[in-house]
Design a protein around this motif. Structure first.
Motif, PDB file in Angstrom:
ATOM      1  N   PRO A 118       0.803  -1.232   0.000  1.00 28.18           N
ATOM      2  CA  PRO A 118       0.000   0.000   0.000  1.00 28.18           C
ATOM      3  C   PRO A 118       0.833   1.278   0.000  1.00 28.18           C
ATOM      4  N   VAL A 119       1.952   1.281   0.763  1.00 27.51           N
ATOM      5  CA  VAL A 119       2.770   2.495   0.860  1.00 27.51           C
ATOM      6  C   VAL A 119       3.294   2.943  -0.511  1.00 27.51           C
ATOM      7  N   HIS A 120       3.552   1.995  -1.397  1.00 25.36           N
ATOM      8  CA  HIS A 120       4.057   2.356  -2.725  1.00 25.36           C
ATOM      9  C   HIS A 120       3.010   3.154  -3.507  1.00 25.36           C
ATOM     10  N   TYR A 121       1.751   2.721  -3.402  1.00 26.72           N
ATOM     11  CA  TYR A 121       0.673   3.441  -4.104  1.00 26.72           C
ATOM     12  C   TYR A 121       0.406   4.797  -3.462  1.00 26.72           C
ATOM     13  N   LEU A 122       0.530   4.866  -2.127  1.00 26.47           N
ATOM     14  CA  LEU A 122       0.321   6.150  -1.427  1.00 26.47           C
ATOM     15  C   LEU A 122       1.390   7.150  -1.870  1.00 26.47           C
ATOM     16  N   ALA A 123       2.627   6.685  -1.978  1.00 30.10           N
ATOM     17  CA  ALA A 123       3.720   7.567  -2.406  1.00 30.10           C
ATOM     18  C   ALA A 123       3.529   7.983  -3.861  1.00 30.10           C
ATOM     19  N   TYR A 124       3.123   7.012  -4.705  1.00 29.66           N
ATOM     20  CA  TYR A 124       2.946   7.315  -6.132  1.00 29.66           C
ATOM     21  C   TYR A 124       1.871   8.391  -6.325  1.00 29.66           C
ATOM     22  N   ALA A 125       0.793   8.299  -5.536  1.00 30.03           N
ATOM     23  CA  ALA A 125      -0.327   9.244  -5.668  1.00 30.03           C
ATOM     24  C   ALA A 125       0.102  10.683  -5.355  1.00 30.03           C
ATOM     25  N   MET A 126       1.142  10.853  -4.518  1.00 32.35           N
ATOM     26  CA  MET A 126       1.563  12.212  -4.177  1.00 32.35           C
ATOM     27  C   MET A 126       2.862  12.619  -4.888  1.00 32.35           C
ATOM     28  N   TRP A 127       3.312  11.798  -5.828  1.00 32.87           N
ATOM     29  CA  TRP A 127       4.584  12.052  -6.526  1.00 32.87           C
ATOM     30  C   TRP A 127       4.382  13.015  -7.683  1.00 32.87           C
ATOM     31  N   SER A 128       5.223  14.025  -7.746  1.00 30.91           N
ATOM     32  CA  SER A 128       5.095  15.010  -8.840  1.00 30.91           C
ATOM     33  C   SER A 128       5.531  14.414 -10.180  1.00 30.91           C
ATOM     34  N   GLY A 129       6.288  13.306 -10.130  1.00 26.24           N
ATOM     35  CA  GLY A 129       6.769  12.690 -11.370  1.00 26.24           C
ATOM     36  C   GLY A 129       5.869  11.595 -11.905  1.00 26.24           C
ATOM     37  N   ARG A 130       4.589  11.585 -11.487  1.00 26.50           N
ATOM     38  CA  ARG A 130       3.651  10.547 -11.962  1.00 26.50           C
ATOM     39  C   ARG A 130       3.616  10.509 -13.491  1.00 26.50           C
ATOM     40  N   ASP A 131       3.411   9.309 -14.011  1.00 32.53           N
ATOM     41  CA  ASP A 131       3.508   9.079 -15.451  1.00 32.53           C
ATOM     42  C   ASP A 131       2.123   9.150 -16.099  1.00 32.53           C
ATOM     43  N   PRO A 132       1.863  10.182 -16.933  1.00 33.45           N
ATOM     44  CA  PRO A 132       0.518  10.351 -17.517  1.00 33.45           C
ATOM     45  C   PRO A 132       0.089   9.200 -18.431  1.00 33.45           C
ATOM     46  N   GLU A 133       1.074   8.437 -18.953  1.00 35.19           N
ATOM     47  CA  GLU A 133       0.737   7.319 -19.861  1.00 35.19           C
ATOM     48  C   GLU A 133       0.164   6.119 -19.114  1.00 35.19           C
ATOM     49  N   LEU A 134       0.338   6.082 -17.789  1.00 36.32           N
ATOM     50  CA  LEU A 134       0.007   4.857 -17.051  1.00 36.32           C
ATOM     51  C   LEU A 134      -1.337   4.932 -16.345  1.00 36.32           C
ATOM     52  N   GLN A 135      -2.036   3.800 -16.387  1.00 38.37           N
ATOM     53  CA  GLN A 135      -3.291   3.656 -15.637  1.00 38.37           C
ATOM     54  C   GLN A 135      -2.958   2.981 -14.312  1.00 38.37           C
ATOM     55  N   VAL A 136      -2.650   3.764 -13.296  1.00 39.76           N
ATOM     56  CA  VAL A 136      -2.319   3.179 -11.989  1.00 39.76           C
ATOM     57  C   VAL A 136      -3.531   3.316 -11.074  1.00 39.76           C
ATOM     58  N   PRO A 137      -4.092   2.200 -10.591  1.00 39.19           N
ATOM     59  CA  PRO A 137      -5.274   2.297  -9.729  1.00 39.19           C
ATOM     60  C   PRO A 137      -4.938   2.966  -8.391  1.00 39.19           C
ATOM     61  N   ASP A 138      -5.972   3.476  -7.748  1.00 40.96           N
ATOM     62  CA  ASP A 138      -5.807   4.088  -6.430  1.00 40.96           C
ATOM     63  C   ASP A 138      -5.672   2.968  -5.389  1.00 40.96           C
ATOM     64  N   ALA A 139      -4.923   3.248  -4.318  1.00 40.02           N
ATOM     65  CA  ALA A 139      -4.718   2.234  -3.267  1.00 40.02           C
ATOM     66  C   ALA A 139      -6.036   1.699  -2.710  1.00 40.02           C
ATOM     67  N   THR A 140      -7.079   2.557  -2.667  1.00 43.12           N
ATOM     68  CA  THR A 140      -8.376   2.130  -2.099  1.00 43.12           C
ATOM     69  C   THR A 140      -9.022   1.021  -2.938  1.00 43.12           C
ATOM     70  N   GLN A 141      -8.658   0.944  -4.222  1.00 49.99           N
ATOM     71  CA  GLN A 141      -9.228  -0.102  -5.095  1.00 49.99           C
ATOM     72  C   GLN A 141      -8.518  -1.452  -4.908  1.00 49.99           C
ATOM     73  N   LEU A 142      -7.347  -1.416  -4.281  1.00 50.67           N
ATOM     74  CA  LEU A 142      -6.502  -2.619  -4.254  1.00 50.67           C
ATOM     75  C   LEU A 142      -6.385  -3.283  -2.887  1.00 50.67           C
ATOM     76  N   PHE A 143      -6.558  -2.499  -1.819  1.00 52.38           N
ATOM     77  CA  PHE A 143      -6.271  -3.030  -0.484  1.00 52.38           C
ATOM     78  C   PHE A 143      -7.458  -2.864   0.456  1.00 52.38           C
ATOM     79  N   PRO A 144      -7.626  -3.804   1.396  1.00 48.82           N
ATOM     80  CA  PRO A 144      -8.697  -3.656   2.391  1.00 48.82           C
ATOM     81  C   PRO A 144      -8.467  -2.401   3.251  1.00 48.82           C
ATOM     82  N   ALA A 145      -9.572  -1.820   3.725  1.00 48.95           N
ATOM     83  CA  ALA A 145      -9.518  -0.545   4.465  1.00 48.95           C
ATOM     84  C   ALA A 145      -8.567  -0.588   5.660  1.00 48.95           C
TER      85      ALA A 145
END
Length: 388
Positions: free
Chosen positions: A316-343
């Protein structure tokens, strides 16, 4: 064992008792053990504790006459350290490894001691012989460290040579040793995919290391040499890196001043923190051993990257970091952490991540984020078939 490898090879069974005796009489080694075992008392009562620890260890290890017996003895300590500092180790792909076969494990590199320790842990618990481990001579400044590592199946990579001719000779010897270990001795090898840890979380294979495997067999085709070594990519994923703050600081200093000078004893501190610091969950994935050859080191590096990055376990921490990263890749469809992990799992990760950010100075935070975000970018680019 052939004499030509004596300067770099691990110790053989016959050498174990003498090296153990030397270690247990080494003052610097006993100092570290005393500090590790009794951190509060080591200063004032070290003079009393040290001989007691030496006596106890001499008794415990007096019947050890082989590397295997030594590893069996040490395993309980390793398991205990792992249990204290992680929320569990899982592994996958280990069923691809056949008993009686030797492999050349090429792994991503995040932690000096724990990367090979976790690979050893996975292989040992699967009932297979542990690999011989490549370790840079820059980490062997004290004689006892060299003894300790070579007892535990480590061999030395001479990195601190400056002359071109010396470097070439050292690589030639290393290449010959790796080939000899796998093909003649039937002993697997673990080596990192690049020199130095990937401090920004961007794991890439250095093609120079792949070329080195071929150096001692120049008259044979590159693809055939690689196939004969059963080159196997390994992905090691840490949920949390105990050294992440130190890495963020180093990246920040390097970016702002153009250089970074290590303080004396900094490597020792990294090693200690890497071993004892909290890592969350750890996953080790063994990829497909390469059976079909690739014709050159660039193609091979690309294939190693593809397998290592695809086999990396994202927490989960990897997705949390990616969501706030200024270098996010516009070509990629990266799901949000809430879609992948239990609450519940996500809430625990958010709390831990916020704590890490809070203890990191604001100007260094982007480099902390980068370490956890890069594996997401890399894996989703591999999955989408995009160049890295």
């Amino acid at each position: 064992m052939m004499g030509e490898f004596d300067a770099i090879r691990p110790y053989a069974d016959a050498e174990v008792p003498a090296v153990l005796a030397r270690l247990l009489a080494d003052d610097a080694f006993l100092d570290i053990l005393t500090q590790f075992r009794f951190p509060r008392l080591a200063g004032s009562l070290g003079w009393l504790l040290k001989p007691l620890i030496a006596y106890r260890l001499r008794r415990e290890f007096r019947d050890v006459a082989s590397v295997r017996t030594l590893q069996d003895k040490i395993e309980q300590y390793v398991d205990r350290t792992i249990e204290h500092a992680t929320d569990g180790v899982t592994y996958s792909g280990v069923e691809r490894l056949k008993p009686g076969s030797a492999y050349l494990f090429l792994a991503n590199h995040r932690d000096i001691v724990m990367d090979p320790a976790f690979v050893n842990y996975a292989v040992y618990h699967a009932g297979l012989p542990t690999p011989r481990i490549a370790i840079g001579d820059n980490l062997l400044q004290k004689p006892f460290v060299s003894d300790l590592m070579r007892l535990n199946k480590s061999f030395i990579v001479h990195r601190s040579l400056s002359g071109r001719r010396e470097k070439l000779a050292a690589y030639q010897l290393l290449s010959a040793y790796i080939n000899h270990s796998i093909r003649q001795d039937g002993e697997s090898i673990w080596i990192a995919q690049a020199e130095g840890r990937a401090k920004d979380g961007d794991d890439r294979t250095d093609s120079a290391i792949l070329k080195m495997f071929h150096m001692s067999r120049k008259d044979e085709a590159f693809a055939e040499v690689i196939a004969s070594l059963k080159l196997t990519p390994v992905s090691i994923s840490y949920e949390y890196d105990p050294c992440d703050q130190a890495k963020a600081r180093e990246l920040f200093v390097r970016a702002s001043s153009g250089r970074y000078d290590k303080a004396p004893g900094e490597d020792d501190k990294s090693i200690a923190l890497g071993i004892t610091g909290y890592k969350g969950r750890v996953h080790v994935h063994f990829g497909e051993p390469l059976s079909r050859g690739l014709d050159d080191s660039k193609q091979l590096a690309a294939e190693m990257d593809r397998q290592i990055l695809a086999g990396y376990r994202l927490f989960p921490v990897h997705y949390l970091a990616y969501a706030m990263w200024s270098g996010r890749d516009p070509e990629l469809q990266v799901p949000d952490a809430t879609q992948l992990f239990p609450a519940e799992e996500l809430a625990a990760a958010q709390a831990q991540w916020q704590q890490r950010l809070a203890t990191c100075p604001a100007e260094q935070q982007p480099y902390l984020v980068l370490q956890y975000a890069n594996p997401v970018r890399n894996q989703y680019r591999v999955k989408a078939g995009l160049p890295l």
